[in-house]
Motif scaffolding. Structure first.
Motif, short mmCIF file in Angstrom:
data_model
loop_
_atom_site.label_atom_id
_atom_site.label_comp_id
_atom_site.label_asym_id
_atom_site.label_seq_id
_atom_site.Cartn_x
_atom_site.Cartn_y
_atom_site.Cartn_z
N LYS A 57 0.72 -1.21 0.17
CA LYS A 57 0.00 0.01 0.09
C LYS A 57 0.92 1.20 0.23
O LYS A 57 0.56 2.10 -0.49
CB LYS A 57 -0.95 -0.20 1.29
CG LYS A 57 -2.07 -1.01 1.17
CD LYS A 57 -2.87 -0.83 2.21
CE LYS A 57 -4.11 -1.69 2.21
NZ LYS A 57 -5.07 -1.68 3.57
N GLN A 58 1.89 1.15 0.75
CA GLN A 58 2.84 2.52 0.61
C GLN A 58 3.44 2.80 -0.58
O GLN A 58 3.36 3.72 -1.12
CB GLN A 58 3.92 2.32 1.98
CG GLN A 58 4.84 3.50 1.84
CD GLN A 58 5.67 3.40 3.15
OE1 GLN A 58 5.87 2.41 3.88
NE2 GLN A 58 6.66 4.26 3.18
N LYS A 75 0.86 3.92 -2.96
CA LYS A 75 0.21 5.35 -2.69
C LYS A 75 1.44 6.27 -3.37
O LYS A 75 0.91 7.12 -3.72
CB LYS A 75 0.06 5.44 -1.25
CG LYS A 75 -0.42 7.05 -0.87
CD LYS A 75 -0.82 6.85 0.44
CE LYS A 75 -1.10 8.52 1.06
NZ LYS A 75 -1.41 8.57 2.27
N SER A 97 -4.47 -6.07 -2.43
CA SER A 97 -3.45 -5.12 -3.35
C SER A 97 -4.30 -4.36 -4.31
O SER A 97 -4.17 -3.22 -4.66
CB SER A 97 -2.37 -5.87 -3.81
OG SER A 97 -1.49 -6.47 -2.76
N ALA A 149 -6.24 -1.44 -3.41
CA ALA A 149 -5.47 -0.46 -2.85
C ALA A 149 -4.98 0.22 -3.78
O ALA A 149 -4.42 1.39 -3.71
CB ALA A 149 -4.36 -0.97 -2.05
#
Length: 312
Positions: free
Chosen positions: A66-67, A70, A96, A99
């Motif tokens: 997710k990091q 983003k 995933s 996300a």
């Protein structure tokens, strides 16, 4: 954005930055992602073999994915979801994609031996994660001990419309690229081919019809240049740059954790990540090895100023 068969360029395989105590270094994750964007990467791949994915638990894997997703919102991010069972694969793949991932990468388990077993495994994997998720076949027999012939890859591609890419890491493998492109001329659906092995054969792989690289190297910006130069028809310039990096690239391709230790050492020297730490069980390089790497960097710097680093 969803991954499709037009993907090209360079998708760096992101290592996982750690602190010395084994915690994920989130600040370095962002710094490394920014570097990949700045040097012209057209995508990213996370939680791969060199990302130390097996050393992360499920919660950490998803948080890390997710990091990356983003931070790299302007390019497609592929998440490695290889797992011992389909339940874990399905959970990470669906989460995933929710996300914002562009697709997932699936490697075969080392228990597969026959062509039918390999094809059947990918059929079942698609049933598990869903045919709406684009996936990458990771063809890496040196690590997974599963040999996929061009014919097997053709069967996987033709049976699964959600297969949009082959991560080609067979060695030697140039003829396999030619065979896959020949199949396309005969009517097989086109897929993207991005190559691994640290870029060891990238100079000729792109000439054979590969769309670029999906691999790790401490100078991903060099890989970007090689792909661009080759696709622009600047063959000699591409090979000259590749030849300058080849000794260091070869040194980084040592098996096991040694190669990753070299890569992380150079990435830390470049300021891309804060530390060369690996999570245990981990490898390291000796003072002698570091001196050899520094010598190789000095030689690369004669041609490529990006390798000219401040003294240790």
């Amino acid at each position: 954005m969803k991954l499709d068969n037009t993907a090209k360029g360079v998708f760096p395989i992101a290592p996982t930055p750690f602190h010395a105590d084994g915690r994920v270094d989130e600040a370095s994750v962002d710094r490394m992602t920014d570097f990949y964007l700045e040097c012209g990467s057209t995508g990213m791949t996370v939680l791969g073999v060199m990302g130390e994915a097996p050393k992360l638990d499920g919660t950490e894997s998803l948080a890390l994915a997710k990091q990356f997703i983003k931070r790299a919102s302007s390019i497609p991010v592929v998440v490695g979801v290889t797992a011992p069972g389909f339940a874990a694969m399905q959970t990470l793949a669906r989460a995933s994609m929710d996300a914002g991932a562009a697709g997932v990468m699936i490697a075969p388990p080392n228990t597969l031996r026959t062509d039918d077993q390999i094809v059947g495994y990918y059929r079942q994997a698609v049933e598990a994660i869903g045919s709406d998720i684009p996936f990458v076949v990771q063809d890496f027999p040196q690590t997974f001990s599963v040999v996929m012939t061009p014919g097997v890859l053709r069967r996987i591609i033709e049976e699964n419309s959600s297969c949009v890419m082959v991560k080609h890491e067979d060695w030697p493998g140039l003829e396999k690229i030619s065979a896959l492109r020949k199949f396309e001329k005969e009517g097989m659906r086109r897929v993207s081919i991005l190559c691994g092995n640290g870029g060891m054969f990238l100079d000729f792989e792109v000439e054979r019809g590969a769309d670029g690289a999906m691999t790790g190297y401490a100078f991903p910006d060099m890989l970007v240049d090689i792909v661009k130069l080759t696709q622009a028809g600047e063959r000699d310039k591409a090979h000259d740059l590749f030849d300058a990096h080849l000794p260091l690239l070869r040194y980084e391709q040592q098996q096991g954790t040694t190669g990753l230790a070299v890569r992380k050492y150079v990435m830390a020297r470049r300021g891309i990540i804060a530390s060369d730490a690996q999570r245990k069980p981990a490898g390291s390089i000796s003072a002698t090895a570091k001196a050899e790497v520094e010598y190789l960097l000095s030689r690369v710097a004669r041609v490529d100023p990006r390798a000219k680093l401040s003294p240790v």
